[in-house]
Motif scaffolding. Structure first.
Motif, PDB file in Angstrom:
ATOM      1  N   VAL A 125       0.802  -1.233   0.106  1.00  0.00           N
ATOM      2  CA  VAL A 125      -0.064   0.101   0.018  1.00  0.00           C
ATOM      3  C   VAL A 125       0.954   1.294   0.085  1.00  0.00           C
ATOM      4  N   PRO A 126       0.652   2.088  -0.885  1.00  0.00           N
ATOM      5  CA  PRO A 126       1.611   3.402  -0.918  1.00  0.00           C
ATOM      6  C   PRO A 126       1.282   4.293  -0.034  1.00  0.00           C
ATOM      7  N   ILE A 127       2.377   4.880   0.719  1.00  0.00           N
ATOM      8  CA  ILE A 127       2.073   5.911   1.594  1.00  0.00           C
ATOM      9  C   ILE A 127       2.666   7.269   0.909  1.00  0.00           C
ATOM     10  N   ALA A 128       1.899   8.397   0.584  1.00  0.00           N
ATOM     11  CA  ALA A 128       2.392   9.311   0.330  1.00  0.00           C
ATOM     12  C   ALA A 128       2.995  10.358   1.176  1.00  0.00           C
ATOM     13  N   ILE A 129       4.205  10.815   1.278  1.00  0.00           N
ATOM     14  CA  ILE A 129       4.623  11.736   2.380  1.00  0.00           C
ATOM     15  C   ILE A 129       5.290  13.103   1.922  1.00  0.00           C
ATOM     16  N   GLY A 130       5.582  13.092   0.649  1.00  0.00           N
ATOM     17  CA  GLY A 130       5.687  14.255  -0.199  1.00  0.00           C
ATOM     18  C   GLY A 130       7.330  14.695   0.279  1.00  0.00           C
ATOM     19  N   SER A 141       1.019 -12.469   4.347  1.00  0.00           N
ATOM     20  CA  SER A 141       0.048 -13.355   5.241  1.00  0.00           C
ATOM     21  C   SER A 141       0.533 -14.750   4.565  1.00  0.00           C
ATOM     22  N   ASP A 142       0.337 -15.794   5.242  1.00  0.00           N
ATOM     23  CA  ASP A 142       0.902 -17.193   5.068  1.00  0.00           C
ATOM     24  C   ASP A 142      -0.542 -17.872   4.309  1.00  0.00           C
ATOM     25  N   GLU A 143      -1.646 -17.069   4.310  1.00  0.00           N
ATOM     26  CA  GLU A 143      -2.955 -17.292   3.930  1.00  0.00           C
ATOM     27  C   GLU A 143      -3.290 -16.910   2.562  1.00  0.00           C
ATOM     28  N   LYS A 144      -3.481 -17.538   1.517  1.00  0.00           N
ATOM     29  CA  LYS A 144      -3.918 -17.077   0.295  1.00  0.00           C
ATOM     30  C   LYS A 144      -5.139 -16.480   0.139  1.00  0.00           C
ATOM     31  N   GLY A 145      -5.487 -15.420  -0.613  1.00  0.00           N
ATOM     32  CA  GLY A 145      -6.570 -14.479  -0.326  1.00  0.00           C
ATOM     33  C   GLY A 145      -6.886 -13.750   0.812  1.00  0.00           C
ATOM     34  N   ARG A 146      -5.895 -13.680   1.495  1.00  0.00           N
ATOM     35  CA  ARG A 146      -6.216 -13.121   2.873  1.00  0.00           C
ATOM     36  C   ARG A 146      -6.713 -11.679   2.659  1.00  0.00           C
ATOM     37  N   PHE A 147      -6.281 -11.079   1.836  1.00  0.00           N
ATOM     38  CA  PHE A 147      -6.520  -9.547   1.757  1.00  0.00           C
ATOM     39  C   PHE A 147      -7.750  -9.312   0.656  1.00  0.00           C
ATOM     40  N   ASP A 148      -8.913  -9.733   1.300  1.00  0.00           N
ATOM     41  CA  ASP A 148     -10.288  -9.377   0.480  1.00  0.00           C
ATOM     42  C   ASP A 148     -10.464  -7.934   0.463  1.00  0.00           C
ATOM     43  N   GLU A 149     -11.672  -7.421  -0.301  1.00  0.00           N
ATOM     44  CA  GLU A 149     -11.900  -6.125  -0.448  1.00  0.00           C
ATOM     45  C   GLU A 149     -11.956  -5.187   0.810  1.00  0.00           C
ATOM     46  N   GLU A 150     -12.520  -5.654   1.977  1.00  0.00           N
ATOM     47  CA  GLU A 150     -12.690  -5.341   3.230  1.00  0.00           C
ATOM     48  C   GLU A 150     -11.207  -4.996   3.936  1.00  0.00           C
ATOM     49  N   ALA A 151     -10.284  -5.997   3.797  1.00  0.00           N
ATOM     50  CA  ALA A 151      -9.016  -5.944   4.111  1.00  0.00           C
ATOM     51  C   ALA A 151      -8.128  -4.856   3.362  1.00  0.00           C
ATOM     52  N   GLU A 153      -9.454  -2.460   1.842  1.00  0.00           N
ATOM     53  CA  GLU A 153      -9.863  -0.941   2.248  1.00  0.00           C
ATOM     54  C   GLU A 153      -9.362  -0.461   3.431  1.00  0.00           C
ATOM     55  N   SER A 154      -9.108  -1.406   4.444  1.00  0.00           N
ATOM     56  CA  SER A 154      -8.801  -1.129   5.830  1.00  0.00           C
ATOM     57  C   SER A 154      -7.290  -0.654   5.789  1.00  0.00           C
ATOM     58  N   ALA A 155      -6.498  -1.498   5.126  1.00  0.00           N
ATOM     59  CA  ALA A 155      -5.004  -1.186   4.814  1.00  0.00           C
ATOM     60  C   ALA A 155      -4.983   0.193   4.214  1.00  0.00           C
ATOM     61  N   GLN A 157      -6.923   2.394   4.321  1.00  0.00           N
ATOM     62  CA  GLN A 157      -7.455   3.766   5.331  1.00  0.00           C
ATOM     63  C   GLN A 157      -6.428   3.970   6.337  1.00  0.00           C
ATOM     64  N   TYR A 158      -5.765   2.914   6.908  1.00  0.00           N
ATOM     65  CA  TYR A 158      -4.553   2.933   7.726  1.00  0.00           C
ATOM     66  C   TYR A 158      -3.573   3.615   7.139  1.00  0.00           C
ATOM     67  N   ALA A 159      -3.135   3.534   5.858  1.00  0.00           N
ATOM     68  CA  ALA A 159      -2.012   4.174   5.213  1.00  0.00           C
ATOM     69  C   ALA A 159      -2.173   5.849   5.047  1.00  0.00           C
ATOM     70  N   ARG A 160      -3.529   5.818   4.751  1.00  0.00           N
ATOM     71  CA  ARG A 160      -3.845   7.515   4.717  1.00  0.00           C
ATOM     72  C   ARG A 160      -3.687   8.121   5.948  1.00  0.00           C
ATOM     73  N   GLN A 161      -4.189   7.176   6.895  1.00  0.00           N
ATOM     74  CA  GLN A 161      -3.812   7.901   8.456  1.00  0.00           C
ATOM     75  C   GLN A 161      -2.418   8.138   8.704  1.00  0.00           C
ATOM     76  N   ALA A 162      -1.561   6.989   8.335  1.00  0.00           N
ATOM     77  CA  ALA A 162      -0.105   6.821   8.671  1.00  0.00           C
ATOM     78  C   ALA A 162       0.521   8.188   8.079  1.00  0.00           C
ATOM     79  N   SER A 163       0.134   8.271   6.751  1.00  0.00           N
ATOM     80  CA  SER A 163       0.960   9.231   5.966  1.00  0.00           C
ATOM     81  C   SER A 163       1.220  10.350   6.440  1.00  0.00           C
TER      82      SER A 163
END
Length: 247
Positions: A125-130, A141-151, A153-155, A157-163
């Motif tokens: 997930v890109p994090i823009a910091i300028g 993740s060791d699990e295939k398909g771990r990052f579904d649409e909800e995951a 979006e959550s990631a 959203q977190y990256a936007r907050q973290a940026s």
């Protein structure tokens, strides 16, 4: 209500990241806290989600923080091959999703190496910091398909907050580096000035003549000017003539 709970969570995350960025005197300490917070917020109960942060400064990539040694190792595999999903995300500022590494034909050599580590799905997930810098949030993740649409979006959203907090941390780190460089320069100039004063007193010469003596001694002894000045100041004894610099 779910929406209200989510807003409270978002506010808490932003406050925690902002406070950590402001309070930290070391960007690495802040970023390590950020990765642990990412794992805490994005993992399912009982799973081992791995997180790293790639920071690009002057086009050089490095993992500045990770949630574990294993996460650090997975990031560094990409650097060995000079490419991979998370490097692509940071460099191009695009989301890179690998639902099943086994079925993904991109980065073939990298893929085989990471599969041997047991990883099946990756999210970059890109994090823009300028300011000419860029970063990426790396999730494994060791699990295939771990990052579904909800995951995903959550990631994001977190990256936007973290940026915002990461951008602040980078600016603070740059400011502190500049401040430290300035302090070192001032200390060096002060030491040289003191050494010149000592030479002027010992040799009853002008400021210019004393500086020339100091430079000449620095050159003939193959010692940096500031180091020679520091040695002279340290060895100076007000009750004696001290170390003379002959003209």
């Amino acid at each position: 209500m779910p929406g209200e709970q989510q807003n409270t969570s978002e506010l808490t995350v932003e406050e925690l990241l902002h406070d950590a960025a402001v309070d930290s005197t070391d960007i690495e300490v802040f970023l390590n806290a950020l990765t642990r917070l990412a794992v805490h917020n994005l993992s399912h109960p009982g799973e081992e989600l791995l997180c790293g942060i790639t920071l690009l400064r002057q086009k050089k990539a490095s993992t500045v923080a990770s949630s574990s040694d294993r996460a650090q190792k997975l990031d560094e595999i990409q650097y060995d091959y000079a490419d991979g999903p998370c490097l692509k995300a940071a460099r191009e500022q695009v989301l890179v999703h690998v639902p099943d590494l086994q079925e993904d034909a991109r980065w073939p050599e990298y893929r085989e190496t990471v599969l041997e580590e047991g990883v099946r799905s990756i999210l970059g997930v890109p994090i823009a910091i300028g300011s000419g810098n860029a970063a990426g949030l790396n999730l494994y993740s060791d699990e295939k398909g771990r990052f579904d649409e909800e995951a995903v979006e959550s990631a994001q959203q977190y990256a936007r907050q973290a940026s915002r907090a990461l951008s602040l941390a980078v600016r603070l780190a740059r400011h502190r580096d500049t401040e430290a460089d300035l302090q070192a320069a001032l200390e060096s100039r002060t030491t040289v000035a003191l050494a010149i004063g000592i030479i002027m007193g010992q040799n009853r010469c002008s400021h210019e003549e004393a500086f020339d003596l100091l430079k000449s001694a620095s050159s003939s002894r193959n010692i940096k000017l500031r180091e020679l000045a520091a040695d002279l100041v340290a060895s100076a004894d007000p009750s004696s003539a001290g170390a003379h610099f002959d003209r």
